[in-house]
Design an enzyme around this catalytic site. Sequence first.
Site, short mmCIF file in Angstrom:
data_model
loop_
_atom_site.label_atom_id
_atom_site.label_comp_id
_atom_site.label_asym_id
_atom_site.label_seq_id
_atom_site.Cartn_x
_atom_site.Cartn_y
_atom_site.Cartn_z
CD GLU A 148 -2.76 -1.36 0.03
OE1 GLU A 148 -2.95 -0.36 -0.70
OE2 GLU A 148 -3.21 -2.48 -0.22
CD GLU A 224 -3.15 -3.77 -7.00
OE1 GLU A 224 -2.72 -4.52 -6.09
OE2 GLU A 224 -3.48 -2.59 -6.81
#
Length: 293
Positions: A148, A224
Site C-alpha cells: 500500500e 498492482e
Amino acid sequence: MKRIALFIATNMAILVVLTIAMQLLGIESLLNEQGTQLDIQSLLIFSAVIGFAGSFISLAISKWSAKRLTGARVITSPRNETERWLVNTVQRQAQTAGIGTPEVAIYDSPDINAFATGANRNNALVAVSTGLLGRLSRGELEAVLGHEVSHVANGDMVTLTLIQGVVNTFVIFFSRIIGFLVDRLIFRTERGYGPGFFIASIVAQIVLGILASTIVMWFSRRREFRADQGGAQLAGRQNMINALERLRRAHEPSALPESMRAMGISSSRAVGLKRLFMSHPPLEERIAALKRF
C-alpha cells in the site's frame, strides 16, 4: 483496489451531477448558439473542463470518502502494541520510499484487506481491516503495508486521476454527439436542444462511462504488479509472496462495500468479459510475477 472502485463510482456520480447542473443553468446550451450545428471545438473544450473537474474532485475527496464508507478509525494515539507497530512500520516504510508518513487507520471487517488512498504522496491514508490484523503474521502484514505504501510512493492515484480525466473527456464528448443525433434524427428538433438531447446524452454518458472504466481497470491491474514489487522491496519478497498466498487460500468474498472493492489489496476472481472489469490481476498471476522478480 478499493481505491479504484471508489474513485470511479465517485467520479461518475460527480459527472452526472455536473452535467445536470450545467443543463439546468443553461450553460450547455451555449454550445449550440448557431442553431442547427454542433460546435465540435467548443464541445471538446467543454468536455475536457467537466471531465477533468470530475476527476480532480474525486481525487480531492478520496481520503475523506474512504474513511466514511469503511468507518476507518485513524490511529492518532496508539492504544496497544499492535497499533504502535502499525504506525511505526508505515512510518519506516514511508521514509524508505521517500514520502510523507500516511495516516494509519483500522476499519472493522472480518475480510483480509487493506487499502491506501489520498490526493498526493505526502498526504495519504493507509488502512487495514481487523481481519487482516488477526489472520496474517507480522511478516505478511508488513508486506501488505509495503504494497500500500508503494501505491502511494508510485503516485498511482494522481496518474489514475489524469487517465480518468482523459476518459471522462471522451465519454462526455461522444455522449453529447449521441444526444445531438438522437435529438435531431428521432425527436426531429430543428433548432437548439430538445428533451431528447438531455435524456439521450445522460444515458449515453452512464453507459459509455461504464465501458470506459475498463481502461482504468487495465491500468489498475498493471499497477498492482508494481506495488507487489514495492512491497517485496520494503518487506522481503517471500513475505509478499506469503501474504498473497494467504489471500489466495482465504477464498472468501470481499466484505468491503461494492463501491470500494477496487481499493483493497485483493478482489474477487472474474473470467471472460468480467476480467475486463477486474481491478486486480488474479492472485496466481501476481504470485508468479513475484517469483520471477
